[in-house]
Write a protein that holds these residues in place. Structure first.
Motif, PDB file in Angstrom:
ATOM      1  N   HIS A   1      -5.408 -10.384  -1.872  1.00  0.00           N
ATOM      2  CA  HIS A   1      -5.289  -9.074  -1.251  1.00  0.00           C
ATOM      3  C   HIS A   1      -4.189  -8.283  -1.937  1.00  0.00           C
ATOM      4  O   HIS A   1      -3.402  -8.841  -2.715  1.00  0.00           O
ATOM      5  N   LEU A   2      -4.151  -6.985  -1.643  1.00  0.00           N
ATOM      6  CA  LEU A   2      -3.105  -6.112  -2.166  1.00  0.00           C
ATOM      7  C   LEU A   2      -2.301  -5.574  -1.001  1.00  0.00           C
ATOM      8  O   LEU A   2      -2.865  -5.176   0.021  1.00  0.00           O
ATOM      9  N   LYS A   3      -0.948  -5.573  -1.169  1.00  0.00           N
ATOM     10  CA  LYS A   3      -0.123  -4.909  -0.163  1.00  0.00           C
ATOM     11  C   LYS A   3       0.617  -3.741  -0.814  1.00  0.00           C
ATOM     12  O   LYS A   3       0.444  -3.492  -2.008  1.00  0.00           O
ATOM     13  N   ASN A   4       1.389  -3.052  -0.035  1.00  0.00           N
ATOM     14  CA  ASN A   4       2.068  -1.844  -0.532  1.00  0.00           C
ATOM     15  C   ASN A   4       1.065  -0.796  -0.995  1.00  0.00           C
ATOM     16  O   ASN A   4       1.316  -0.066  -1.942  1.00  0.00           O
ATOM     17  N   VAL A   5      -0.079  -0.751  -0.368  1.00  0.00           N
ATOM     18  CA  VAL A   5      -1.096   0.214  -0.781  1.00  0.00           C
ATOM     19  C   VAL A   5      -0.881   1.534  -0.051  1.00  0.00           C
ATOM     20  O   VAL A   5      -0.741   1.564   1.172  1.00  0.00           O
ATOM     21  N   SER A   6      -0.828   2.603  -0.815  1.00  0.00           N
ATOM     22  CA  SER A   6      -0.819   3.945  -0.242  1.00  0.00           C
ATOM     23  C   SER A   6      -2.191   4.547  -0.503  1.00  0.00           C
ATOM     24  O   SER A   6      -2.611   4.659  -1.657  1.00  0.00           O
ATOM     25  N   ILE A   7      -2.883   4.893   0.545  1.00  0.00           N
ATOM     26  CA  ILE A   7      -4.285   5.270   0.356  1.00  0.00           C
ATOM     27  C   ILE A   7      -4.417   6.528  -0.504  1.00  0.00           C
ATOM     28  O   ILE A   7      -5.309   6.605  -1.338  1.00  0.00           O
ATOM     29  N   GLU A   8      -3.500   7.464  -0.354  1.00  0.00           N
ATOM     30  CA  GLU A   8      -3.642   8.697  -1.132  1.00  0.00           C
ATOM     31  C   GLU A   8      -3.224   8.482  -2.592  1.00  0.00           C
ATOM     32  O   GLU A   8      -3.766   9.085  -3.503  1.00  0.00           O
ATOM     33  N   ARG A   9      -2.245   7.608  -2.792  1.00  0.00           N
ATOM     34  CA  ARG A   9      -1.722   7.376  -4.142  1.00  0.00           C
ATOM     35  C   ARG A   9      -2.619   6.421  -4.928  1.00  0.00           C
ATOM     36  O   ARG A   9      -2.868   6.606  -6.115  1.00  0.00           O
ATOM     37  N   ASP A  10      -3.148   5.372  -4.243  1.00  0.00           N
ATOM     38  CA  ASP A  10      -3.775   4.272  -4.966  1.00  0.00           C
ATOM     39  C   ASP A  10      -5.300   4.264  -4.901  1.00  0.00           C
ATOM     40  O   ASP A  10      -5.945   3.491  -5.594  1.00  0.00           O
TER      41      ASP A  10
END
Length: 601
Positions: A395-404
């Motif tokens: 999985h991925l954490k530190n995800v920013s939906i608008e940035r990533d």
RNA sequence: CGGAGCGUAGCUCAGCCUGGUAGAGCACUUGCUUUGGGAGCAAGACGUCGCAGGUUCGAAUCCUGUCGCUCCGACCA
């Protein structure tokens, strides 16, 4: 009517295939009989009740200015192809071929027919507005008929179609029908309330369904007691806040999650990522194109909203095989951060890409190279989120939906739950089951444009009619009346739709007996006053007659027995009220007074 | 279309597991009794056990297929 002259085959026990109370009572009271799954015969008593519902509908439609017509049930395929619904409504259409192999559809509704009629007969704004309706047999290829008349392959529907010159005119027509529907259901003794609704494959911009609250209904309605907001769950929205933003690192970070394939598992030890900080990634095939849908981990996708918002005609979840080809991982590890195999070197990525594209295109799926990503509005601005890495076990954490994540479009795609704040007044929403008995649509010009229903306006321009359509499931309404009005003894009809309003029950039926002679006299007097009366002339024991009259549910029973007669009295009993003894001379006037309470049960 | 279950008298169901002449209650017919809350007694009629094939000396019962029905899901104007 004399009981012995008609056919009222009451049953002490309900057939095993009847599930809900109204279906059991329709059968037990001798109103209908099943010929095949979802196909029923109306017996004399059932037909009488049905006709009363139809009559109420006709009176109110006429009062609202609509004109009754009768359109064919057999409709040529061509007009359905012209409107585009031969395809979009294909799964519910009954299709038949004649001996020369020409294809016909059995009418599930009549937009195409009425619009064709309007195209031919309406030429000028001077002829508008118009509203046409019919009450007729409709057909639907239900894959699973259920609950007697509730969901049948063949049913009676009232459908109406309005034609206006302007949008405002169409809105006025819509409001007229809306008001007529409220009157119709009230007169049927039904508690039905309007809710905002999705327009489905009928199309259009504005729609309400009329719902009868019932646990056995097949719709969920979200409603607010404080401000009156009410909507089908397929359409309902709430005033929940967007996901809170937090401080996070500069880039998404991959971490191992072996064996974790559910939101719930990721929320537990040792990961402890709460569901509301997870992004759920769903893969759908919409009109043969793959799409990704992003929903917060603690939310549920609403497929009706998905279709409505994206404009797709059909959508289905992708299969596991398709998902692996598209994203390179199995469900449980999916995400939208890297959707084109960015984690591989360019040469590997390109060859994977080509190979998978070929397989998918062979199976009729296109648009692989530019998968659209639709995200629920509740995720707007969300960061510090966790989602799948498109690599099994990661999985991925530190995800920013608008940035990533490259989101194609933001929509409201989630299903509301009970307790969420109302979007209008912030009070908690409630959800309950209901039966849909009517539906009103503002259609606009969708059909009039495709089928050339145009008129010449005052300024000489040619314009498409602005249409509306309005349906009432008549047979379903009848069953809803029973679903809402019954007790342990049987049906409780409202006076307005009862097959007979009064059941005369002489407890001796020999032609010269006093009870029978009096019953015949009262029968004649009530009938002359326009009251629907049935006289139970069967030579049965009193218990049998009482049980039957309560099972069938006649609103008023007038029993004539030797004992009361000796005191110069008869017995009048409303179906769900106390017995009263009245003098013989007052019997007819007492009944007439009761019958005048038209809206009461 | 996936999963589960059921098809035996008009209705509700038993019998099937462990193969051996088809059952009960209600309803129906006739007679007598009864007569204010689904009556009692007596007599009677009603079944190709969904259908087709197979196993067997013998199938409602075991096996295979098929059709129909119901429920859950998918679907739904």
């Amino acid at each position: 009517m004399y009981w012995s002259k008609t056919l009222i085959p009451t049953l002490r026990e309900a057939p095993a295939d009847a599930e809900i109370v109204s279906h059991k009572l329709l059968l037990r009271a001798g109103l209908i009989r099943k010929l095949a799954g979802g196909v029923y015969t109306f017996l004399p008593l059932g037909l009488r009740a049905l006709r009363k519902v139809e009559q109420i509908i006709r009176e109110e439609m006429d009062r609202a200015g609509a004109n009754e017509v009768l359109m064919p049930a057999l409709q040529p395929k061509e007009i359905w192809e012209q409107s585009g619904r031969a395809e979009t409504a294909s799964n519910v259409l009954f299709k038949v071929k004649d001996s020369s192999n020409r294809e016909w559809f059995l009418s599930p509704t009549a937009e195409e027919v009425i619009t064709t009629l309007a195209a031919n007969e309406i030429n000028s704004y001077r002829q508008l507005p118009k509203n046409f309706y019919q009450v007729s047999l409709k057909f639907r290829d239900e894959i699973r008929p259920r609950f007697g008349l509730m969901r049948a392959k063949e049913f009676i529907m009232k459908d109406a179609y309005s034609f206006d010159t302007t949008d405002a005119g169409a809105m006025a027509s819509y409001q007229k029908m809306y008001a007529a529907y409220q009157r119709i259901f009230a007169r049927c003794g039904l508690q039905a309330f309007p809710v905002e609704a999705d327009t489905g494959v009928i199309g259009g911009s504005h729609s309400h369904e009329f719902m009868v609250p019932a646990e056995t209904g097949e719709n969920d309605v979200a409603y607010c007691e404080a401000c009156g907001y009410a909507a089908n769950i397929e359409k309902a929205t709430s005033g929940l806040p967007k996901t809170a933003a937090r401080e996070i690192g500069a880039a998404p970070e991959k971490f191992a999650t072996p064996g974790v394939v559910t939101i719930e598992a990721l929320s537990k030890d040792p990961y402890k990522v709460p569901a509301n900080r997870q992004i759920k990634t769903l893969v759908y095939i919409a009109d043969s194109q793959p799409i990704l849908i992003l929903i917060r981990g603690d939310d549920q996708l609403n497929e009706t909203k998905l279709l409505a918002k994206t404009g797709a005609v059909v959508a289905r979840p992708a299969t596991v095989d398709e998902i692996v080809l598209l994203l390179g991982a199995k469900p449980g590890s999916l995400g939208a951060v890297y959707i084109n195999f960015e984690r591989f070197p360019d040469d590997v990525r390109n060859s994977l890409f080509e190979a998978r594209k070929n397989i998918l295109e062979r199976d009729g799926i296109s648009g692989f190279e530019k998968i659209k990503v639709y995200a629920d509005e509740r995720l707007q601005g969300a960061n510090d989120m966790t989602t799948g890495a498109n690599e099994d076990g990661f999985h991925l954490k530190n995800v920013s939906i608008e940035r990533d994540i490259k989101v194609t479009a933001w929509f409201d795609l989630r299903t509301v739950s009970a307790g969420e704040p109302c979007a209008k007044c912030a009070q908690p929403l409630k959800i309950r089951r209901a039966i849909e008995v009517g539906h009103v649509f503002k259609l606009g010009t969708k059909y009039s444009e495709k089928l050339n229903a145009t008129f010449l306006a005052a300024d000489g321009s040619r314009q498409p009619c602005v249409m509306g359509c309005y349906g009432i499931g008549v047979t379903r309404t009848l069953q809803a009346v029973i679903e809402q009005g019954n007790d342990k003894d049987g049906i409780i009809w409202p006076l307005s739709v009862a097959p007979y309003q009064v059941c005369l029950t002489p407890l001796a039926v020999a032609p010269e007996s006093e009870p029978m002679k009096l019953a015949e006299k009262i029968y004649a007097e009530l009938t002359a006053q326009g009251v629907d009366v049935i006289l139970d002339d069967r030579d049965e024991r009193p218990g049998v007659k009482f049980k039957d009259s309560e099972l069938v549910g006649f609103p008023i029973r007038l029993a004539i027995g030797e004992k009361a007669l000796a005191k110069g009295e008869v017995e009048i009993k409303p179906r769900s009220g106390p017995v009263q003894f009245v003098k013989i001379a007052d019997a007819v006037s007492t009944v007439l007074a009761l019958v005048k309470t038209v809206y009461s049960r």
